[in-house]
Motif scaffolding. Sequence first.
Motif, short mmCIF file in Angstrom:
data_model
loop_
_atom_site.label_atom_id
_atom_site.label_comp_id
_atom_site.label_asym_id
_atom_site.label_seq_id
_atom_site.Cartn_x
_atom_site.Cartn_y
_atom_site.Cartn_z
N UNK A 1 0.84 -1.19 0.00
CA UNK A 1 0.00 0.00 0.00
C UNK A 1 0.87 1.24 0.00
N UNK A 2 0.53 2.18 -0.85
CA UNK A 2 1.25 3.46 -0.88
C UNK A 2 0.29 4.59 -0.55
N UNK A 3 0.73 5.48 0.33
CA UNK A 3 -0.13 6.54 0.84
C UNK A 3 -0.25 7.67 -0.17
N UNK A 4 -1.49 8.04 -0.49
CA UNK A 4 -1.73 9.13 -1.45
C UNK A 4 -1.94 10.44 -0.70
N UNK A 5 -2.92 10.49 0.17
CA UNK A 5 -3.22 11.66 0.99
C UNK A 5 -3.73 11.16 2.35
N UNK A 6 -3.58 12.02 3.36
CA UNK A 6 -4.21 11.74 4.63
C UNK A 6 -4.71 13.03 5.26
N UNK A 7 -5.66 12.87 6.15
CA UNK A 7 -6.29 14.01 6.80
C UNK A 7 -6.40 13.72 8.29
N UNK B 1 2.94 9.89 -0.07
CA UNK B 1 4.13 9.60 -0.86
C UNK B 1 3.92 9.70 -2.37
N UNK B 2 2.66 9.57 -2.82
CA UNK B 2 2.39 9.56 -4.27
C UNK B 2 1.20 10.44 -4.61
N UNK B 3 1.21 11.69 -4.16
CA UNK B 3 0.05 12.57 -4.32
C UNK B 3 -0.12 13.13 -5.73
N UNK C 1 -7.83 15.99 10.41
CA UNK C 1 -8.99 16.68 10.96
C UNK C 1 -9.73 17.35 9.82
N UNK C 2 -10.97 17.70 10.05
CA UNK C 2 -11.79 18.35 9.02
C UNK C 2 -11.09 19.61 8.51
N UNK C 3 -11.21 19.81 7.21
CA UNK C 3 -10.65 20.99 6.53
C UNK C 3 -9.13 21.04 6.52
N UNK C 4 -8.50 19.91 6.74
CA UNK C 4 -7.04 19.84 6.70
C UNK C 4 -6.62 18.51 6.11
N UNK C 5 -5.62 18.52 5.22
CA UNK C 5 -5.10 17.26 4.68
C UNK C 5 -3.67 17.48 4.22
N UNK C 6 -2.92 16.38 4.13
CA UNK C 6 -1.51 16.43 3.75
C UNK C 6 -1.24 15.43 2.63
N UNK D 1 -7.89 15.76 -3.00
CA UNK D 1 -8.86 15.35 -1.99
C UNK D 1 -9.52 16.59 -1.39
N UNK D 2 -10.57 16.34 -0.64
CA UNK D 2 -11.19 17.38 0.18
C UNK D 2 -11.65 16.73 1.47
N UNK D 3 -11.78 17.54 2.52
CA UNK D 3 -12.29 17.01 3.81
C UNK D 3 -13.20 18.09 4.41
#
Lengths: 111, 113
Positions: free
Chosen positions: B43-49, B59-61, B51-56, B66-68
């Motif tokens: 598994x390769x991480x694309x995006x993570x969040x 490794x392969x964005x 908390x609401x209204x915040x995301x990072x 995305x939206x949160x």
Amino acid sequence: AQSVTQLGSHVSVSEGALVLLRCNYSSSVPPYLFWYVQYPNQGLQLLLKYTSAATLVKGINGFEAEFKKSETSFHLTKPSAHMSDAAEYFCAVSGGFKTIFGAGTRLFVKA
Amino acid sequence: DGGITQSPKYLFRKEGQNVTLSCEQNLNHDAMYWYRQDPGQGLRLIYYSQIVNDFQKGDIAEGYSVSREKKESFPLTVTSAQKNPTAFYLCASSIGTEQETQYFGPGTRLLVL
């Protein structure tokens, strides 16, 4: 930096035989270690988790894993394989905000 | 029953098209993640969040967005800039981001026509 290496992309055992899936990790901080299982075309589900409370961790479906700091290993075992254990198994390490997954080991169980 | 749902199960994309994968959770988890799974690569991480209204970015964005806007929802858009989108996409959530068990949805398989 953290990393996980799973030795063997495929493992084949006979029904009733010992299952041993190997995992070695690298972590600069005390790690949290996980084993997840994935059945075909499904998401992952947690088998067990090491959190430093005990070095031998028991999980679901008769699986267990032993944390060995000196060997940086967290191998997964089950005394007697069942046909329903056929799946892909992922070792993972987490020491912060990200969880790093190994490449996975596919377990085949022969009748 | 609490859990994570992903839809659709299969998605087909035409060249130059943007597509959006849905992920919803009713576990009241703060953190959510998107992973891409290719055979033999884990598994390769694309995006993570966290908390609401915040995301990072993971490794392969590149080629993904995305939206949160809500705690329960974390949709992933695969843009036309992603040249090799064929993969199995997994969404997950956890109570927080540090060292917590992640709970996974059933996945969406994206295929290119």
